[in-house]
Design a protein around this motif. Structure first.
Motif, PDB file in Angstrom:
ATOM      1  N   HIS A   1       0.629  -3.113  18.663  1.00 26.93           N
ATOM      2  CA  HIS A   1       0.543  -1.747  19.178  1.00 26.93           C
ATOM      3  C   HIS A   1      -0.913  -1.304  19.323  1.00 26.93           C
ATOM      4  N   LEU A   2      -1.764  -1.774  18.436  1.00 27.19           N
ATOM      5  CA  LEU A   2      -3.183  -1.425  18.480  1.00 27.19           C
ATOM      6  C   LEU A   2      -3.952  -2.205  19.550  1.00 27.19           C
ATOM      7  N   GLY A   3      -3.274  -3.133  20.236  1.00 28.26           N
ATOM      8  CA  GLY A   3      -3.893  -3.824  21.358  1.00 28.26           C
ATOM      9  C   GLY A   3      -4.294  -5.263  21.107  1.00 28.26           C
TER      10      GLY A   3
ATOM     11  N   ASN B   1     -10.052  10.877  13.143  1.00 26.77           N
ATOM     12  CA  ASN B   1     -10.659  12.083  12.579  1.00 26.77           C
ATOM     13  C   ASN B   1     -10.397  12.248  11.086  1.00 26.77           C
ATOM     14  N   GLY B   2     -10.401  11.147  10.352  1.00 25.78           N
ATOM     15  CA  GLY B   2     -10.219  11.187   8.911  1.00 25.78           C
ATOM     16  C   GLY B   2      -8.781  11.382   8.468  1.00 25.78           C
ATOM     17  N   GLN B   3      -7.857  11.513   9.390  1.00 23.38           N
ATOM     18  CA  GLN B   3      -6.452  11.702   9.039  1.00 23.38           C
ATOM     19  C   GLN B   3      -5.719  10.374   9.147  1.00 23.38           C
ATOM     20  N   GLN B   4      -4.797  10.165   8.232  1.00 24.64           N
ATOM     21  CA  GLN B   4      -4.014   8.936   8.281  1.00 24.64           C
ATOM     22  C   GLN B   4      -2.853   9.115   9.243  1.00 24.64           C
ATOM     23  N   ALA B   5      -2.627   8.091  10.038  1.00 32.51           N
ATOM     24  CA  ALA B   5      -1.544   8.118  11.020  1.00 32.51           C
ATOM     25  C   ALA B   5      -0.317   7.420  10.455  1.00 32.51           C
ATOM     26  N   GLN B   6       0.809   7.665  11.089  1.00 31.07           N
ATOM     27  CA  GLN B   6       2.038   6.994  10.716  1.00 31.07           C
ATOM     28  C   GLN B   6       2.080   5.624  11.374  1.00 31.07           C
ATOM     29  N   TRP B   7       2.898   4.736  10.839  1.00 28.30           N
ATOM     30  CA  TRP B   7       3.111   3.438  11.446  1.00 28.30           C
ATOM     31  C   TRP B   7       3.714   3.649  12.829  1.00 28.30           C
TER      32      TRP B   7
ATOM     33  N   SER C   1       3.347   4.019   3.503  1.00 31.46           N
ATOM     34  CA  SER C   1       4.748   4.447   3.506  1.00 31.46           C
ATOM     35  C   SER C   1       5.627   3.256   3.849  1.00 31.46           C
ATOM     36  N   PRO C   2       6.843   3.219   3.482  1.00 38.69           N
ATOM     37  CA  PRO C   2       7.612   4.253   2.784  1.00 38.69           C
ATOM     38  C   PRO C   2       7.294   4.339   1.300  1.00 38.69           C
ATOM     39  N   CYS C   3       6.590   3.344   0.746  1.00 38.24           N
ATOM     40  CA  CYS C   3       6.166   3.393  -0.657  1.00 38.24           C
ATOM     41  C   CYS C   3       4.942   2.504  -0.823  1.00 38.24           C
ATOM     42  N   ASN C   4       4.572   2.212  -2.046  1.00 34.99           N
ATOM     43  CA  ASN C   4       3.409   1.382  -2.365  1.00 34.99           C
ATOM     44  C   ASN C   4       3.470   0.039  -1.632  1.00 34.99           C
TER      45      ASN C   4
ATOM     46  N   CYS D   1      10.500  -7.736   6.462  1.00 35.01           N
ATOM     47  CA  CYS D   1      10.387  -6.477   7.210  1.00 35.01           C
ATOM     48  C   CYS D   1       8.941  -5.980   7.219  1.00 35.01           C
ATOM     49  N   ALA D   2       8.244  -6.123   6.093  1.00 30.42           N
ATOM     50  CA  ALA D   2       6.851  -5.689   6.006  1.00 30.42           C
ATOM     51  C   ALA D   2       5.963  -6.499   6.956  1.00 30.42           C
ATOM     52  N   LEU D   3       6.161  -7.821   6.976  1.00 35.56           N
ATOM     53  CA  LEU D   3       5.373  -8.669   7.869  1.00 35.56           C
ATOM     54  C   LEU D   3       5.641  -8.317   9.331  1.00 35.56           C
ATOM     55  N   CYS D   4       6.907  -8.107   9.669  1.00 36.64           N
ATOM     56  CA  CYS D   4       7.244  -7.727  11.052  1.00 36.64           C
ATOM     57  C   CYS D   4       6.598  -6.398  11.423  1.00 36.64           C
ATOM     58  N   GLN D   5       6.619  -5.424  10.511  1.00 40.15           N
ATOM     59  CA  GLN D   5       6.028  -4.117  10.797  1.00 40.15           C
ATOM     60  C   GLN D   5       4.516  -4.238  11.007  1.00 40.15           C
TER      61      GLN D   5
END
Length: 175
Positions: A142-144, A35-41, A117-120, A131-135
């Motif tokens: 998680h998205l399937g 709905n146009g809102q950004q979700a958290q990781w 997040s947590p930054c640029n 850590c970024a690649l793992c996330q």
């Protein structure tokens, strides 16, 4: 053209083969995606040990992790091996593979409307590439998406089910 029977479902009315679509994305409404809102990781940047196999893969062979992320993010346009090779060469010769991988983090976030997040994105990859690649890998799982299978194997087949193996061929000689 045949007229549909009263009470027929859409699948019964149109039996033509449908184009392949990406797997359903869990937790995201159709169309307007969130709905146009950004979700958290779905997991934190430092949750690497929550998925130990991915953590080990990324630690010892980040080019495979990156290649899988890039293939899914590019929707199969760039194969895992090609993206992984480019990433590996950049890492080996320049040490700045983070500049390449941060572009895919941005692309992934825009496609699935995940907040920055947590930054640029570039700062995340430059300071904590593994850590970024793992996330990102965990987020796509998680998205399937079946990350190990790749983009083509994750697509639904003609029956609407996700293909997980190659077709079975008869054994032995036949005429």
């Amino acid at each position: 053209m045949d007229r549909p029977k009263p009470g027929a479902t859409a699948l019964e009315i149109d039996s033509r083969p449908q184009p392949a679509h990406p797997p359903p994305v869990t937790g995201m409404p159709e169309g307007d995606q969130r709905n146009g809102q950004q979700a958290q990781w779905s997991s934190d940047l430092c949750d690497c040990f929550s998925d130990l196999p991915v953590c080990c893969l990324t630690c010892w062979c980040p080019c495979i992790t990156f290649g899988r992320i890039a293939e899914i993010t590019d929707k199969g346009a760039t194969p895992c091996a090609v993206s992984g090779a480019i990433y590996g060469l950049l890492r080996w010769f320049t040490g700045c593979s983070c500049l390449y991988s941060c572009l895919y983090r941005s692309k992934l976030r825009k496609q699935y409307m995940v907040e920055e997040s947590p930054c640029n994105d570039c700062l995340v990859h430059c300071c904590c590439e593994s850590c970024a690649l793992c996330q990102e890998y965990r987020e796509l799982k998680h998205l399937g998406f079946d990350m190990a299978a790749g983009w083509q194997e994750t697509l639904p087949g003609p029956s609407g089910t996700v293909s997980s193996s190659a077709p079975v061929a008869p054994r032995g000689m036949t005429r």
